[in-house]
Design a protein around this motif. Sequence first.
Motif, PDB file in Angstrom:
ATOM      1  N   MET A 373       0.796  -1.218   0.000  1.00 53.65           N
ATOM      2  CA  MET A 373       0.000   0.000   0.000  1.00 53.65           C
ATOM      3  C   MET A 373       0.834   1.277   0.000  1.00 53.65           C
ATOM      4  O   MET A 373       0.515   2.258  -0.681  1.00 53.65           O
ATOM      5  CB  MET A 373      -0.944  -0.038   1.201  1.00 53.65           C
ATOM      6  N   MET A 374       1.958   1.302   0.714  1.00 57.76           N
ATOM      7  CA  MET A 374       2.769   2.517   0.798  1.00 57.76           C
ATOM      8  C   MET A 374       3.445   2.850  -0.534  1.00 57.76           C
ATOM      9  O   MET A 374       3.711   4.018  -0.825  1.00 57.76           O
ATOM     10  CB  MET A 374       3.815   2.370   1.907  1.00 57.76           C
ATOM     11  N   LEU A 375       3.718   1.837  -1.354  1.00 57.19           N
ATOM     12  CA  LEU A 375       4.262   2.097  -2.687  1.00 57.19           C
ATOM     13  C   LEU A 375       3.241   2.852  -3.540  1.00 57.19           C
ATOM     14  O   LEU A 375       3.598   3.785  -4.279  1.00 57.19           O
ATOM     15  CB  LEU A 375       4.650   0.784  -3.371  1.00 57.19           C
ATOM     16  N   LEU A 376       1.988   2.450  -3.421  1.00 59.31           N
ATOM     17  CA  LEU A 376       0.934   3.143  -4.149  1.00 59.31           C
ATOM     18  C   LEU A 376       0.763   4.560  -3.621  1.00 59.31           C
ATOM     19  O   LEU A 376       0.621   5.518  -4.402  1.00 59.31           O
ATOM     20  CB  LEU A 376      -0.376   2.363  -4.032  1.00 59.31           C
ATOM     21  N   LYS A 377       0.766   4.716  -2.315  1.00 63.97           N
ATOM     22  CA  LYS A 377       0.603   6.041  -1.723  1.00 63.97           C
ATOM     23  C   LYS A 377       1.701   6.991  -2.190  1.00 63.97           C
ATOM     24  O   LYS A 377       1.432   8.154  -2.516  1.00 63.97           O
ATOM     25  CB  LYS A 377       0.620   5.941  -0.198  1.00 63.97           C
ATOM     26  N   LYS A 378       2.916   6.500  -2.251  1.00 65.38           N
ATOM     27  CA  LYS A 378       4.028   7.332  -2.694  1.00 65.38           C
ATOM     28  C   LYS A 378       3.822   7.811  -4.128  1.00 65.38           C
ATOM     29  O   LYS A 378       4.035   8.990  -4.448  1.00 65.38           O
ATOM     30  CB  LYS A 378       5.337   6.550  -2.585  1.00 65.38           C
ATOM     31  N   ALA A 379       3.380   6.898  -5.012  1.00 65.30           N
ATOM     32  CA  ALA A 379       3.156   7.264  -6.408  1.00 65.30           C
ATOM     33  C   ALA A 379       2.035   8.291  -6.535  1.00 65.30           C
ATOM     34  O   ALA A 379       2.128   9.231  -7.338  1.00 65.30           O
ATOM     35  CB  ALA A 379       2.826   6.015  -7.218  1.00 65.30           C
ATOM     36  N   LEU A 380       0.980   8.137  -5.734  1.00 65.99           N
ATOM     37  CA  LEU A 380      -0.134   9.079  -5.786  1.00 65.99           C
ATOM     38  C   LEU A 380       0.249  10.428  -5.180  1.00 65.99           C
ATOM     39  O   LEU A 380      -0.173  11.485  -5.673  1.00 65.99           O
ATOM     40  CB  LEU A 380      -1.342   8.493  -5.059  1.00 65.99           C
ATOM     41  N   ASP A 381       1.036  10.409  -4.111  1.00 67.02           N
ATOM     42  CA  ASP A 381       1.499  11.656  -3.498  1.00 67.02           C
ATOM     43  C   ASP A 381       2.303  12.484  -4.497  1.00 67.02           C
ATOM     44  O   ASP A 381       2.189  13.718  -4.536  1.00 67.02           O
ATOM     45  CB  ASP A 381       2.353  11.362  -2.264  1.00 67.02           C
TER      46      ASP A 381
END
Length: 418
Positions: A373-381
């Motif tokens: 999940m944090m990999l996705l959050k980083k890309a969206l951020d």
Amino acid sequence: MDLVDTYARRIKKNVDDPEMVRKLIILGLKAEHAYFSLFRDKQVPRSFNYLNKIGVEFILNPLIYRDQSAWVNLFAPTEILHAMDIYPLCIEALSSFLVGFHCEDVYVDYAQRSGISDTLCSYHKGFIGAALAGLLPKPKFMITSSMLCDANISTFRYLSWYHHIPMYSIDVPLEYSQQSISYLEKQLREMVKMLEEATGKKMDEDKLKDIIKRENKIHAHMNRYIDALRYKCHPTTLTLEMYMLFINHTFMGTQPTLNFYEMLANELNSFPHSRAKRVFWVHIVPFYPNSLKQYFNYSHKYEILGLDLNFDYLEKMDYENPYRALARKMLLNNNNGPYQRKVDSIMSIVDRLQPDGIIHFCQWGCKQSVGGMMLLKKALDERGIPFLALDGDGADRRNHHEGQIKTRLEAFLEMLDK
């Protein structure tokens, strides 16, 4: 709700009489199927009313035609089963219906009392409990794959041992190559031979080719639908998104699925332009929490823009080589391989849909979902796209914390409004 609660109590009271419970569930499904066949919910397009009908039908058939059924997981190549007129019973779908019947807890507990670990995914525990309790009629065969979920192989291996039912576990390589395609194609052909022995039916490869042709038509309509979603409003519900998940996988290539997408494509122009805040979902959509239903079901203020699992493979397939086409589909699925492939896929669909925000539901027991999940959050951020992670359980409401979900969701939606 009083009727549902009464129905659930009746099921729980007779859990030690599996034949009685099966009759109750089949009766309930038949009643729901008849309702959606005779009456139309005017809040949603005709296509979604049809989706309600076939969603019930697909879970009902393997329960009725037990001698023509097979147990599968969400990522099994069920096109092969449809070509052999075998009804697949998807474990994720069955567990979702147990939640709808408000009786998932008795089957989750049944599995745990039988020695199943309490850390196993609730979708699997509910299905295992229903199988061990005798609710589910024994199938002729079971099919699973190594894709996405690390519980699949152990769950099916256990049930195969317990019920003495033949199974085939498909080992899907993580990397795409010609060697991987050949390796996977060989497994699919071997699986067909086992199916023929177990069922006494012969594979008609022309019928399999027709299913792949139909799947190509469905993919074309799905791409039209995605392009229209960028602008159009389409009132839907959390439950309908889950129905789409099941027809896009377990019932892909069937005529009812094509009928649905043809109806949906024909209705696109009549949809009004959206003025809502639109939210794209990642992973599973829990359909029972009151706060989520309150804000998203049939809403023109906060719309569900889709679910990433519903768009995990949209390419054209070579129907002249059906086994190779299915092997390629499994290898190139956005959920196969490293999590970065899933992130890239979500970013691609975000570019097409232009959502106002993303909600990632971290299903209890789905370790890969929580871990990536944090990999996705980083890309969206990096793109400035608002992101919300919600923790919960899609298949056991006892692990749902309504107050926490509502507080975090309302704060997120307030941020989108501003």
